[in-house]
Design a protein around this motif. Structure first.
Motif, mmCIF file in Angstrom:
data_model
loop_
_atom_site.group_PDB
_atom_site.id
_atom_site.type_symbol
_atom_site.label_atom_id
_atom_site.label_comp_id
_atom_site.label_asym_id
_atom_site.label_seq_id
_atom_site.Cartn_x
_atom_site.Cartn_y
_atom_site.Cartn_z
ATOM 1 N N UNK A 324 0.841 -1.205 0.000
ATOM 2 C CA UNK A 324 0.000 0.000 0.000
ATOM 3 C C UNK A 324 0.872 1.249 0.000
ATOM 4 N N UNK A 325 1.946 1.207 0.792
ATOM 5 C CA UNK A 325 2.828 2.370 0.908
ATOM 6 C C UNK A 325 3.477 2.719 -0.427
ATOM 7 N N UNK A 326 3.974 1.718 -1.132
ATOM 8 C CA UNK A 326 4.600 2.004 -2.432
ATOM 9 C C UNK A 326 3.563 2.459 -3.458
ATOM 10 N N UNK A 327 2.346 1.938 -3.347
ATOM 11 C CA UNK A 327 1.289 2.352 -4.273
ATOM 12 C C UNK A 327 0.848 3.789 -4.005
ATOM 13 N N UNK A 328 0.763 4.149 -2.728
ATOM 14 C CA UNK A 328 0.318 5.501 -2.365
ATOM 15 C C UNK A 328 1.424 6.539 -2.539
ATOM 16 N N UNK A 333 11.490 7.176 -2.537
ATOM 17 C CA UNK A 333 12.469 6.090 -2.454
ATOM 18 C C UNK A 333 12.367 5.350 -1.128
ATOM 19 N N UNK A 334 12.087 6.091 -0.037
ATOM 20 C CA UNK A 334 12.032 5.455 1.279
ATOM 21 C C UNK A 334 10.896 4.442 1.369
ATOM 22 N N UNK A 335 9.814 4.651 0.584
ATOM 23 C CA UNK A 335 8.708 3.686 0.581
ATOM 24 C C UNK A 335 9.180 2.350 0.030
ATOM 25 N N UNK A 336 9.921 2.386 -1.071
ATOM 26 C CA UNK A 336 10.429 1.142 -1.666
ATOM 27 C C UNK A 336 11.528 0.527 -0.804
ATOM 28 N N UNK A 337 12.323 1.365 -0.168
ATOM 29 C CA UNK A 337 13.421 0.853 0.665
ATOM 30 C C UNK A 337 12.886 0.030 1.824
ATOM 31 N N UNK A 338 11.892 0.564 2.542
ATOM 32 C CA UNK A 338 11.353 -0.167 3.690
ATOM 33 C C UNK A 338 10.554 -1.387 3.220
ATOM 34 N N UNK A 339 9.888 -1.276 2.072
ATOM 35 C CA UNK A 339 9.175 -2.430 1.521
ATOM 36 C C UNK A 339 10.163 -3.540 1.160
ATOM 37 N N UNK A 340 11.305 -3.160 0.593
ATOM 38 C CA UNK A 340 12.330 -4.150 0.268
ATOM 39 C C UNK A 340 12.861 -4.849 1.500
ATOM 40 N N UNK A 341 13.012 -4.093 2.601
ATOM 41 C CA UNK A 341 13.479 -4.709 3.848
ATOM 42 C C UNK A 341 12.493 -5.763 4.345
ATOM 43 N N UNK A 342 11.193 -5.446 4.265
ATOM 44 C CA UNK A 342 10.175 -6.405 4.717
ATOM 45 C C UNK A 342 10.177 -7.633 3.823
ATOM 46 N N UNK A 343 10.293 -7.445 2.519
ATOM 47 C CA UNK A 343 10.331 -8.581 1.603
ATOM 48 C C UNK A 343 11.576 -9.435 1.826
ATOM 49 N N UNK A 344 12.682 -8.808 2.165
ATOM 50 C CA UNK A 344 13.911 -9.561 2.433
ATOM 51 C C UNK A 344 13.747 -10.442 3.658
ATOM 52 N N UNK A 345 13.227 -9.870 4.739
ATOM 53 C CA UNK A 345 13.088 -10.618 5.991
ATOM 54 C C UNK A 345 12.086 -11.757 5.842
ATOM 55 N N UNK A 346 11.062 -11.546 5.024
ATOM 56 C CA UNK A 346 10.033 -12.579 4.847
ATOM 57 C C UNK A 346 10.394 -13.552 3.719
ATOM 58 N N UNK A 347 11.649 -13.531 3.280
ATOM 59 C CA UNK A 347 12.191 -14.473 2.301
ATOM 60 C C UNK A 347 11.583 -14.322 0.908
ATOM 61 N N UNK A 348 11.174 -13.119 0.564
ATOM 62 C CA UNK A 348 10.746 -12.833 -0.809
ATOM 63 C C UNK A 348 11.903 -12.085 -1.490
ATOM 64 N N UNK A 349 13.005 -12.813 -1.656
ATOM 65 C CA UNK A 349 14.261 -12.183 -2.046
ATOM 66 C C UNK A 349 14.210 -11.548 -3.442
#
Length: 588
Positions: A324-328, A333-349
Motif C-alpha cells: 500500500x505504501x509504495x502504491x500511495x 524512495x524510502x517507501x520502496x526501501x522499507x518495503x524491500x526490507x520487509x520482503x527480504x526478511x520474509x524471504x521474498x528475495x
C-alpha cells in the motif's frame, strides 16, 4: 528615546566595534569598574545631576547598548558603568548593566542591578522578567517565583504572566500550585486550549485520570470543530486501557472525518489489544490508504513491524502495508526501501531486489540499497545480475570494499579469475580495518589464484584467512582439496579436512574432500568409508565418480563402472568419466 539614540550612535561608531574582539571582563576589572562607579555615584548623589552630566550619561548609555547588541560585553559594561556613575538612579541603566552581566555570566552583579532596576521602576514588567530569568538561570526557583508574584500584583495588566508562573511551578514539580495558578489565569482570560493540555499533564502526573479526561471533554465541548481534541481524548483512553471508551471516541472522530488516519490507527491498536486481529488489520490498512497519513509516519510503523519480524502472524500484514505504501507514494524512495526490507526478511528475495532497484531508480545515493541488491544477487546465484549491479554501484561508491568483494566473486563465477583477482586485490586494500571482511577476501583470493595456477599466492591467501579464523570452513575445505589435487602437503591437507568433518559430520562436500585427501594418501579403505557417508545425502556427480575411483583401487571394477555411469547420468563429472566408462579403467 534612548533606543533611537543607540542606533544613531551605532551608525557612527560601528567600525570601531566591528574591529574589537569581544572579551569577558576579569573579576578584578569588574570590581574596579564597580568601585569607580560607586565613588562617582556618591559624588553625584550629593548634588543634582546637571544637564551636561545627563547628556554625557545618556551618551555612555547609548554606546553601551550598542556594544551590548554587538555582544562585546567588555566595552558594553565599561560604558554602562560610566553612565551609572553619573546617574545611578536611572532604572534603564541598572537594567542594561544587569542584562550585560547576565549575558557575560556574572550572576551576582546581574542580580544586584536587576533588583535595583525593579526598585527604581516597580511598574516596568521587563525589569521583573529579567530578574526572574537571572534567578531561574541560577536555579533559584523560589526567588524567581516571588518575582513573578510581585510582577502580577504590582504591575497593571500583567495577568498574562500567570502562565509563566504556572510553568515555573511545573518545572519545580509544584503541581498543586501550578494548577491553582492556571485556574487563576482561566478566571481572568477564560478557557484556553494550551492551559487545558497542561492541566491534563498535571492530572496525569498526579494519577488523576478522571480529571485529565474531564479536561479533554472540556476541550472537545468548547471546540467541537477541532477533531484533534477528539483524537487526543481517544489516545488518552487507549493509553490508560479504557479500550471501549477509546473505540467510542475514535469512532466519534471518524463521524467527523471518515478518512482520518489517526483515528483508524487508534482503533487498530485497540482492536489488536482486544485480540480482534481481522478488525485491527482492516483499520490499519484503511489508515495506510489515506493520503493524510504522512509517508514518514508509514515508514515508522513499518519499521516497527520489521523489528517484530520474522513472525508468521505478522508477515502478510507487513507485506500488504508495504505494498500500500509504495502504491500511495510511488515517487518516494524510502517507501520502496522499507518495503524491500520487509520482503527480504520474509524471504521474498527476488521481489525484494526488484523493490530495492525501484528505490535506487528514485535515489541512487544510498549505499545500503546497493549493498542489499548485490547481496540478494549473490544469494540467488545470479552471476550476470551480480556483476552488472556491483559495477554500477562501484561507479558511485568506489571506496566500498564490500562492493569490490562481490564484484570479484561475480568475475570468479563468470569464469574470469584474472578480473576477479584484480577486483579482490583492490578491495582487500580497502578492508584493512575490517578483519572479518579481509578474511573473506583472502578466502576468495585463494580460490582465484588456484584457478590461475598461482599456487604460492593461493596458499598464502588461505593461510591469511585461517590466521584470522582457524575454523573458516570454505578456506579449510578448498585449501585441503586443492592440496590433495596437487598431491602436496597431504598431512596438512588431511588435518584440515579432518577438522572440518569433525565439525560438520554430515556435510557431503566436506566428507568428499576428506575422502579425496585419504585417496591421495592411498588410504582407499578410509576414503571408501568417508564417501559412503557422503552418499547417504548427496546427489553430486563428483562424489559418485570419486566413489567409483576408490572402488576401482580396491579391486571392484564392476561396482566402480556402475558409479562412473551414475556420475555421467547425473551430469557434472570430470572429463575423464567417458573414457573410464568406455575402457572400464581408471584415468586421472
Amino acid at each position: 528615546m534612548l533606543a533611537q539614540e543607540s542606533y544613531a550612535q551605532q551608525a557612527s561608531s560601528g567600525s570601531e566595534a566591528a574591529t574589537a574582539k569581544p572579551r569577558k571582563l576579569s573579576r578584578k576589572e569588574r570590581k574596579e569598574l564597580a568601585r569607580r562607579a560607586t565613588l562617582e555615584s556618591a559624588k553625584q548623589q550629593a548634588q543634582p545631576l546637571s544637564e551636561k552630566d545627563r547628556e554625557i550619561s545618556e551618551s555612555f548609555f547609548v554606546d553601551g547598548v550598542k556594544y551590548l547588541l554587538l555582544e562585546d560585553y567588555n566595552k558594553a559594561l565599561e560604558r554602562l558603568l560610566k553612565a551609572y556613575a553619573l546617574n545611578p538612579s536611572n532604572a534603564a541603566i541598572n537594567y542594561k548593566i544587569a542584562e550585560t552581566n547576565l549575558l557575560s555570566g556574572n550572576y551576582k552583579d546581574a542580580t544586584n542591578f536587576a533588583n535595583a532596576a525593579v526598585k527604581l521602576d516597580p511598574k516596568n514588567a521587563y525589569y521583573y522578567l529579567l530578574l526572574a530569568q537571572i534567578y531561574t538561570n541560577q536555579k533559584q526557583f523560589d526567588q524567581a517565583t516571588k518575582v513573578y508574584t510581585s510582577l502580577i500584583q504590582d504591575v497593571p495588566n500583567s495577568g498574562y504572566y500567570l502562565f509563566n508562573l504556572a510553568d515555573l511551578y511545573m518545572a519545580q514539580g509544584k503541581l498543586n500550585e501550578a494548577l491553582a495558578t492556571f485556574d487563576q489565569a482561566e478566571k481572568q482570560f477564560g478557557p484556553i486550549d494550551e492551559v487545558s493540555f497542561k492541566k491534563q499533564q498535571i492530572y496525569l502526573k498526579q494519577n488523576n485520570l478522571d480529571k485529565a479526561l474531564k479536561e479533554g471533554e472540556t476541550l472537545i465541548s468548547t471546540n467541537p470543530e477541532e477533531i484533534r481534541y477528539v483524537i487526543a481524548q481517544a489516545e488518552l483512553y487507549a493509553s490508560n486501557n479504557r479500550l471501549p471508551d477509546a473505540i467510542r471516541v475514535a469512532q466519534q472522530a471518524l463521524k467527523q472525518d471518515p478518512d482520518n488516519p489517526q483515528a483508524r490507527m487508534i482503533l487498530a491498536d485497540v482492536y489488536r489489544q482486544q485480540g480482534n486481529t481481522p478488525e485491527s488489520e482492516k483499520q490499519i490498512k484503511q489508515a495506510f490508504e489515506s493520503p493524510a497519513l504522512d509517508i514518514d509516519d508509514k515508514v515508522r510503523i513499518l519499521v516497527d513491524y520489521i523489528r517484530q519480524l520474522p513472525n508468521p502472524k505478522l508477515e502478510q500484514t507487513a507485506l500488504d502495508l508495504a505494498a500500500i505504501t509504495t502504491r500511495m507514494h510511488p515517487k518516494e524512495a524510502k517507501a520502496y526501501a522499507v518495503a524491500g526490507d520487509i520482503q527480504t526478511i520474509t524471504e521474498h528475495k527476488k521481489d525484494a531486489r526488484d523493490t530495492y532497484l525501484k528505490a535506487i531508480h528514485l535515489d541512487n545515493s544510498k549505499f545500503q540499497l546497493w549493498q542489499q541488491v548485490v547481496l540478494i544477487d549473490a544469494e540467488l546465484s545470479q552471476t550476470d545480475s551480480l556483476l552488472r549491479h556491483s559495477e554500477r554501484a562501484l561507479e558511485l561508491f568506489p571506496n566500498q570494499a564490500s562492493l569490490w568483494f562481490y564484484n570479484g566473486v561475480a568475475h570468479l563465477l563468470n569464469k574470469q579469475p584474472a578480473k576477479g583477482v584484480k577486483s579482490l586485490e583492490y578491495g582487500r586494500k580497502l578492508a584493512t580495518d575490517n578483519p572479518e571482511l579481509l578474511a573473506q577476501f583472502n578466502t576468495q583470493l585463494g580460490d582465484a589464484y588456484h584457478e590461475l595456477k598461482d599456487n604460492a599466492k593461493s596458499d598464502a591467501a588461505y593461510e591469511a584467512a585461517l590466521a584470522f579464523d582457524a575454523n573458516n570452513a570454505q578456506a579449510l575445505n578448498n585449501y585441503s582439496y586443492f592440496l590433495s589435487i596437487r598431491g602436496e602437503k597431504l598431512e596438512k591437507a588431511k588435518e584440515m579436512a579432518a577438522k572440518l568433518v569433525k565439525q560438520y559430520p554430515d556435510n557431503d562436500t566436506y566428507l568428499d574432500t576428506y575422502a579425496w585427501v585419504l585417496y591421495k594418501q592411498k588410504d582407499y579403505t578410509g576414503a571408501r568409508q568417508s564417501l559412503e557417508r557422503a552418499l547417504k545425502t548427496s546427489k553430486d556427480a563428483t562424489i559418485f565418480e570419486h566413489y567409483g575411483d576408490v572402488l576401482y583401487q580396491l579391486g571392484d571394477q564392476e561396482k566402480a563402472l556402475a558409479q562412473w555411469q551414475r556420475a555421467k547420468a547425473i551430469g557434472g563429472a570430470s572429463p575423464f568419466v567417458d573414457r573410464k566408462i568406455k575402457e572400464k579403467k581408471l584415468y586421472e
